[in-house]
Design a protein around this motif. Structure first.
Motif, PDB file in Angstrom:
ATOM      1  N   SER A 276     -31.219 -32.892  27.273  1.00 43.88           N
ATOM      2  CA  SER A 276     -31.689 -33.888  26.430  1.00 43.88           C
ATOM      3  C   SER A 276     -30.253 -34.710  26.167  1.00 43.88           C
ATOM      4  N   ASP A 277     -30.430 -35.795  25.430  1.00 41.87           N
ATOM      5  CA  ASP A 277     -29.018 -36.536  24.849  1.00 41.87           C
ATOM      6  C   ASP A 277     -28.786 -35.678  23.618  1.00 41.87           C
ATOM      7  N   GLU A 278     -29.495 -34.897  22.731  1.00 46.03           N
ATOM      8  CA  GLU A 278     -29.202 -33.935  21.679  1.00 46.03           C
ATOM      9  C   GLU A 278     -28.566 -33.110  22.293  1.00 46.03           C
ATOM     10  N   ASP A 279     -28.938 -32.327  23.535  1.00 43.77           N
ATOM     11  CA  ASP A 279     -28.289 -31.142  23.857  1.00 43.77           C
ATOM     12  C   ASP A 279     -27.013 -31.428  24.449  1.00 43.77           C
ATOM     13  N   LEU A 280     -26.923 -32.688  25.088  1.00 37.22           N
ATOM     14  CA  LEU A 280     -25.378 -32.971  25.560  1.00 37.22           C
ATOM     15  C   LEU A 280     -24.397 -33.210  24.388  1.00 37.22           C
ATOM     16  N   TYR A 281     -25.106 -33.854  23.355  1.00 36.91           N
ATOM     17  CA  TYR A 281     -24.077 -34.119  22.241  1.00 36.91           C
ATOM     18  C   TYR A 281     -23.385 -32.790  21.575  1.00 36.91           C
ATOM     19  N   TYR A 282     -24.212 -31.673  21.586  1.00 34.70           N
ATOM     20  CA  TYR A 282     -23.961 -30.300  21.054  1.00 34.70           C
ATOM     21  C   TYR A 282     -23.085 -29.595  22.066  1.00 34.70           C
ATOM     22  N   ILE A 283     -23.182 -29.933  23.506  1.00 31.89           N
ATOM     23  CA  ILE A 283     -22.699 -29.201  24.313  1.00 31.89           C
ATOM     24  C   ILE A 283     -21.398 -29.852  24.619  1.00 31.89           C
ATOM     25  N   VAL A 284     -21.099 -31.187  24.530  1.00 34.82           N
ATOM     26  CA  VAL A 284     -19.568 -31.653  24.597  1.00 34.82           C
ATOM     27  C   VAL A 284     -18.881 -31.291  23.421  1.00 34.82           C
ATOM     28  N   LYS A 285     -19.405 -31.364  22.368  1.00 35.59           N
ATOM     29  CA  LYS A 285     -18.666 -30.927  21.067  1.00 35.59           C
ATOM     30  C   LYS A 285     -18.212 -29.631  21.185  1.00 35.59           C
ATOM     31  N   THR A 286     -19.148 -28.714  21.530  1.00 37.66           N
ATOM     32  CA  THR A 286     -18.774 -27.262  21.508  1.00 37.66           C
ATOM     33  C   THR A 286     -17.871 -27.073  22.604  1.00 37.66           C
ATOM     34  N   CYS A 287     -17.723 -27.692  23.762  1.00 34.35           N
ATOM     35  CA  CYS A 287     -16.537 -27.764  24.641  1.00 34.35           C
ATOM     36  C   CYS A 287     -15.235 -27.915  23.948  1.00 34.35           C
ATOM     37  N   ILE A 288     -15.336 -29.118  23.425  1.00 34.83           N
ATOM     38  CA  ILE A 288     -13.945 -29.513  22.695  1.00 34.83           C
ATOM     39  C   ILE A 288     -13.468 -28.742  21.696  1.00 34.83           C
ATOM     40  N   ILE A 289     -14.512 -27.937  20.723  1.00 37.72           N
ATOM     41  CA  ILE A 289     -14.083 -27.062  19.811  1.00 37.72           C
ATOM     42  C   ILE A 289     -13.579 -25.920  20.436  1.00 37.72           C
ATOM     43  N   LEU A 290     -14.241 -25.303  21.340  1.00 40.11           N
ATOM     44  CA  LEU A 290     -13.710 -23.929  22.032  1.00 40.11           C
ATOM     45  C   LEU A 290     -12.588 -24.051  22.572  1.00 40.11           C
ATOM     46  N   HIS A 291     -12.387 -25.514  23.204  1.00 43.95           N
ATOM     47  CA  HIS A 291     -10.812 -25.826  23.704  1.00 43.95           C
ATOM     48  C   HIS A 291      -9.704 -25.911  22.862  1.00 43.95           C
ATOM     49  N   ASN A 292     -10.248 -26.645  21.618  1.00 49.00           N
ATOM     50  CA  ASN A 292      -9.180 -26.469  20.495  1.00 49.00           C
ATOM     51  C   ASN A 292      -8.957 -25.087  19.915  1.00 49.00           C
ATOM     52  N   MET A 293      -9.787 -24.397  20.108  1.00 52.97           N
ATOM     53  CA  MET A 293      -9.388 -22.951  19.429  1.00 52.97           C
ATOM     54  C   MET A 293      -8.955 -22.152  20.244  1.00 52.97           C
ATOM     55  N   ILE A 294      -9.108 -22.136  21.658  1.00 53.63           N
ATOM     56  CA  ILE A 294      -8.349 -21.578  22.629  1.00 53.63           C
ATOM     57  C   ILE A 294      -6.746 -22.080  22.364  1.00 53.63           C
ATOM     58  N   ILE A 295      -6.625 -23.375  22.569  1.00 57.13           N
ATOM     59  CA  ILE A 295      -5.270 -23.735  22.403  1.00 57.13           C
ATOM     60  C   ILE A 295      -4.533 -23.215  21.120  1.00 57.13           C
ATOM     61  N   GLU A 296      -5.317 -23.172  19.996  1.00 58.69           N
ATOM     62  CA  GLU A 296      -4.711 -22.739  18.939  1.00 58.69           C
ATOM     63  C   GLU A 296      -4.277 -21.363  18.996  1.00 58.69           C
ATOM     64  N   ASP A 297      -5.191 -20.445  19.491  1.00 61.35           N
ATOM     65  CA  ASP A 297      -5.008 -19.162  19.809  1.00 61.35           C
ATOM     66  C   ASP A 297      -3.780 -18.765  20.711  1.00 61.35           C
ATOM     67  N   GLU A 298      -3.723 -19.624  21.552  1.00 63.33           N
ATOM     68  CA  GLU A 298      -2.382 -19.388  22.729  1.00 63.33           C
ATOM     69  C   GLU A 298      -1.163 -19.922  22.040  1.00 63.33           C
ATOM     70  N   ARG A 299      -1.357 -20.877  21.262  1.00 63.51           N
ATOM     71  CA  ARG A 299      -0.109 -21.208  20.267  1.00 63.51           C
ATOM     72  C   ARG A 299       0.350 -20.242  19.480  1.00 63.51           C
ATOM     73  N   ASP A 300      -0.492 -19.432  18.748  1.00 61.57           N
ATOM     74  CA  ASP A 300      -0.225 -18.422  17.905  1.00 61.57           C
ATOM     75  C   ASP A 300       0.467 -17.416  18.737  1.00 61.57           C
ATOM     76  N   ILE A 301       0.041 -17.135  19.964  1.00 58.75           N
ATOM     77  CA  ILE A 301       0.604 -15.979  20.790  1.00 58.75           C
ATOM     78  C   ILE A 301       2.093 -16.325  20.779  1.00 58.75           C
ATOM     79  N   LEU A 302       2.355 -17.469  21.364  1.00 57.86           N
ATOM     80  CA  LEU A 302       3.648 -17.961  21.750  1.00 57.86           C
ATOM     81  C   LEU A 302       4.604 -18.052  20.746  1.00 57.86           C
ATOM     82  N   GLU A 303       4.175 -18.152  19.390  1.00 52.79           N
ATOM     83  CA  GLU A 303       4.891 -18.455  18.254  1.00 52.79           C
ATOM     84  C   GLU A 303       5.384 -17.016  17.956  1.00 52.79           C
TER      85      GLU A 303
END
Length: 226
Positions: A193-220
């Motif tokens: 549904s449109d509502e499901d897609l709304y949460y799916i896309v936002k979840t993907c963006i959030i998880l991507h940002n979390m992974i990038i932040e986690d990887e940046r902390d490792i490099l630092e």
């Protein structure tokens, strides 16, 4: 994502949604584990597979897989939206400008409402205090939107158009990185549904940002140790 990040996310979302906590039935038999529920949600997001195809690998039926995904995405948004999808603050802007010294454009979610963090930069001896969007011809004519020049004639306009389109491609490439990490964004979305897609896309963006932040902390940490 690293195991430590996986465990941290699971702990956080269990605080906002009891569905993600393992329970027992009336006979005392344990139900699906929290890890199973989170893994099936991540499996669907990462590979973009239908919910009825995960039973073979994770031993969860279609209806349960759909429920797990829906509870997972809504829990992720409820828990992390304010942190990982917030508008950039002045510290973020300063970091982004420092990292992209040769690329002076930035994207701000609040620009359309006339609000944005301070961003001080100079172009052609003109000082600016607010960021702007790079856009194509279909966008409205707003002061905070900078479009490319269609069919530029002289050398100055040709350079502007070339640099503008190069920066826009950076944004497009960033979205392709998201697609590469979460295949569900690039496949057919029939059945959601449109509502499901709304949460799916936002979840993907959030998880991507979390992974990038986690990887940046490792490099630092590695640079600090060196």
């Amino acid at each position: 994502m690293r195991r430590s990040l996986f465990v941290s996310i699971l702990h956080d979302i269990q605080q906002v949604n009891e569905y993600l906590i393992q329970t027992c039935d009336a006979t005392g038999a344990l139900g699906l584990s929290s890890v199973q529920k989170m893994i099936v949600a991540l499996w669907i997001l990462q590979y973009g597979v239908p919910a009825d195809s995960v039973d073979k690998y994770i031993r969860i039926g279609e209806s349960t897989a759909i429920a797990a995904l829906n509870f997972f995405t809504r829990s992720i948004v409820a828990t992390y939206d304010a942190v990982y999808l917030r508008s950039p603050n002045e510290v973020d802007v300063a970091r982004l400008l420092q990292e992209g010294e040769q690329r002076r454009s930035s994207l701000f979610a609040e620009l359309t409402r006339g609000r944005a963090p301070t961003a001080n930069y100079t172009i052609n001896n003109h000082a600016y205090t607010m960021g702007y969007y790079l856009a194509d011809g279909i966008c409205p004519r707003w002061a905070t939107i900078v479009k490319t020049i269609s069919q530029p004639q002289d050398a100055k306009r040709q350079v502007f158009a070339r640099m503008h389109e190069a920066c826009r491609k950076d944004v497009e490439r960033a979205f392709r990185v998201l697609q590469a990490r979460f295949n569900i964004i690039r496949v057919l979305v029939k059945g959601w549904s449109d509502e499901d897609l709304y949460y799916i896309v936002k979840t993907c963006i959030i998880l991507h940002n979390m992974i990038i932040e986690d990887e940046r902390d490792i490099l630092e940490n590695e640079r600090s140790a060196a």
